[in-house]
Design a protein around this motif. Structure first.
Motif, mmCIF file in Angstrom:
data_model
loop_
_atom_site.group_PDB
_atom_site.id
_atom_site.type_symbol
_atom_site.label_atom_id
_atom_site.label_comp_id
_atom_site.label_asym_id
_atom_site.label_seq_id
_atom_site.Cartn_x
_atom_site.Cartn_y
_atom_site.Cartn_z
ATOM 1 N N UNK A 29 0.903 -1.309 -0.006
ATOM 2 C CA UNK A 29 0.183 0.137 -0.031
ATOM 3 C C UNK A 29 0.762 1.295 0.045
ATOM 4 N N UNK A 30 1.754 1.221 0.886
ATOM 5 C CA UNK A 30 2.862 2.318 0.992
ATOM 6 C C UNK A 30 3.762 2.726 -0.417
ATOM 7 N N UNK A 31 3.769 1.614 -0.925
ATOM 8 C CA UNK A 31 4.489 1.629 -2.204
ATOM 9 C C UNK A 31 3.569 2.383 -3.491
ATOM 10 N N UNK A 32 2.531 2.067 -3.128
ATOM 11 C CA UNK A 32 1.748 2.725 -4.301
ATOM 12 C C UNK A 32 1.593 4.069 -4.030
ATOM 13 N N UNK A 33 1.487 4.302 -2.610
ATOM 14 C CA UNK A 33 1.208 5.758 -2.305
ATOM 15 C C UNK A 33 2.360 6.738 -2.831
ATOM 16 N N UNK A 34 3.543 6.204 -2.847
ATOM 17 C CA UNK A 34 4.931 7.049 -2.900
ATOM 18 C C UNK A 34 5.258 6.931 -4.301
ATOM 19 N N UNK A 35 4.566 6.280 -5.109
ATOM 20 C CA UNK A 35 4.888 5.916 -6.714
ATOM 21 C C UNK A 35 4.901 7.118 -7.424
ATOM 22 N N UNK A 36 4.470 8.300 -6.803
ATOM 23 C CA UNK A 36 4.519 9.577 -7.669
ATOM 24 C C UNK A 36 5.686 10.106 -8.197
ATOM 25 N N UNK A 37 6.609 9.932 -7.217
ATOM 26 C CA UNK A 37 8.122 10.239 -7.981
ATOM 27 C C UNK A 37 8.385 9.728 -9.187
ATOM 28 N N UNK A 38 7.553 8.632 -9.496
ATOM 29 C CA UNK A 38 8.170 7.983 -10.860
ATOM 30 C C UNK A 38 7.720 8.799 -12.033
ATOM 31 N N UNK A 39 6.824 9.790 -11.534
ATOM 32 C CA UNK A 39 6.361 10.513 -12.837
ATOM 33 C C UNK A 39 7.289 11.137 -13.672
ATOM 34 N N UNK A 40 7.290 10.837 -15.031
ATOM 35 C CA UNK A 40 8.225 11.648 -15.745
ATOM 36 C C UNK A 40 9.268 10.711 -16.147
ATOM 37 N N UNK A 41 9.332 9.780 -15.511
ATOM 38 C CA UNK A 41 10.697 8.808 -15.788
ATOM 39 C C UNK A 41 10.391 8.052 -17.078
#
Lengths: 225, 221
Positions: free
Chosen positions: B209-221
């Motif tokens: 769950x936590x992994x899904x929450x912080x995946x925002x940083x992958x945006x744009x990669x």
């Protein structure tokens, strides 16, 4: 007295016995890695099907080994399975069975990962060149999949070798057990024996695992670039 | 398989107590591992001379030896040369020694994943060094590291099963005692598996769950 304590290894056949223990440890590790790899390749291949039931069983098999600690599995087979089936299995056989199953589960995942990571266009390009299925596997898929598998496989082997240290807890006379026996017999002559013997076992494990992990790291770097 | 349910109910408190101990040791071990990992990965990232080679040696030593041998050395070996610890201290030190190197690798892969262009872009819009670390490097590094950090937490919690060997009264020891004293093998083993499922499954769900929450940083990669 610390200088003389190192002599604990020169006393009688102590050092030779440690190496014999190491041989048992390596034997269990080697057989399980060998059998586990073969089984694991089959499992990995079976995970490329679309049959839901096969995928589910494979998944369950892997997750069970990932969630329940290996020592628990050793206990289950050593105490549980033997009583349930009313059979007598030596600790060594139990260790080989459990490590093989674990190795197969993890190896299956490595093989699956390698096969699925191959880009589709590789297969399509091969077909476009007019290769038949056998040639496609021989020249395109297998070489690439193996490259992706090898570092992970060596890593798994290192983990399995390290984990064989647990077999002492189900009564196998492995490296650690021999060490304990040496400590026990030389307790009065060399009071600090425990320090040196455990340090030696630590070093022996390191000597085996370090080169393997270096090779895996090198291959990973070489093949990833 | 005939299960003796009265026996199971009777032994529940034993397992409950042991589970708390396992969780406590696992939590402390993981927390200290994270701290060691953070410090070591920063040392490696900044390439601090002298310290770097110590950290690298530590990682190799810790990753290439089994936890069981590490704790045996701490618990049985070191007291012979005058360094005495309680078994709880040995357990936590052993876990942290092992976990620290795994956490270092996890943090390091995250830090290395932050691309040069991100850092340069940050500098070019006038961020200070501290702002750059706080707003550009750490969020991205953390979200890349998180899956392996989580896997390491579960790995460490599972590794606590080894600590029974230095007379830590964890679930392994409880099960072993029940088998040895009452021959209630099936009951003891089922409870053993259930207690690990109870400890590890929620943690594993929480982490994904936590992994899904912080995946925002992958945006744009």
């Amino acid at each position: 007295m610390q200088n003389s304590a190192i002599n604990v290894f020169l006393e009688g056949k102590n050092f030779l016995r440690l190496l014999e223990g190491l041989l048992i440890t390596s034997k269990i590790a080697f057989i399980s890695i060998f059998l586990g790899t073969i089984l694991g390749i089959l499992i990995g291949l079976s995970r490329t099907t679309k049959l839901k039931i096969v995928l589910f069983i494979n998944r369950l098999f892997l997750e069970l080994f990932r969630i329940v600690p290996l020592l628990v599995w050793l206990y289950i087979f050593y105490f549980g399975v033997t009583t349930a089936l009313n059979i007598d299995l030596s600790g060594e056989i139990v260790s080989i069975i459990v490590f093989t199953l674990w190795g197969a589960a993890e190896m299956g995942d490595i093989v699956r990962g390698a096969l699925q990571s191959l880009p589709k266009h590789q297969i399509e390009s091969g077909k476009a060149l007019g290769l038949n299925t056998l040639e496609l596997y021989r020249y395109i898929l297998v070489p690439q999949a193996v490259r992706r598998m090898v570092p992970g496989t060596i890593n798994l082997a290192t983990r399995m070798i390290k984990t064989t240290s647990l077999v002492v807890l189900i009564g196998v006379t492995d490296l650690v057990k021999v060490g304990q026996q040496i400590i026990e017999t030389s307790r009065f002559q060399y009071p600090t024996a425990a320090f040196w013997v455990y340090a030696m076992i630590f070093i022996l494990y390191f000597i085996i695992c370090y080169p393997l992990s270096q090779i895996s790291k090198k291959l990973e770097r070489k093949w990833n670039s | 398989m005939n299960l003796n349910w009265a026996f199971i109910v009777e032994s529940l408190p034993l397992y409950k107590k042991a589970m708390w101990l396992t969780l406590k040791l696992g939590f402390l071990g993981t927390a200290i591992s994270l701290l060691i990992g953070l410090i070591c990965s920063i040392v490696l990232y900044l390439k601090i001379k002298g310290l770097k080679s110590i950290v690298l040696a530590y990682i190799e030593l810790s990753r290439n030896t089994p936890l069981l041998v590490q704790v045996f050395f701490l618990y049985f070996g070191l007291p012979k040369v005058g360094i005495k610890w309680s078994e709880t201290a040995c357990a936590i030190i052993g876990l942290s020694f092992l976990g620290g190197s795994y956490m270092t690798e996890a943090f390091r892969s995250g830090l290395e994943a932050v691309s040069r262009s991100q850092i340069e872009s940050g500098l070019s819009i006038g961020l200070s060094r501290l702002q750059l670390i706080r707003y550009v490097i750490l969020p991205q590094a953390f979200s890349v590291s998180l899956p392996s950090l989580g896997a390491n937490c579960i790995f460490l919690l599972k590794e606590t099963s080894v600590l029974g060997a230095i007379s830590i009264l964890d679930v392994m020891n409880v099960a072993k005692d029940l088998i040895g004293m009452y021959y209630k093998t099936n009951e003891a083993l089922i409870l053993l598996v259930v207690s690990y499922l109870l400890m590890i499954l929620p943690l594993s769900f929480l982490l994904s769950w936590l992994e899904r929450k912080v995946r925002y940083a992958e945006f744009g990669n």
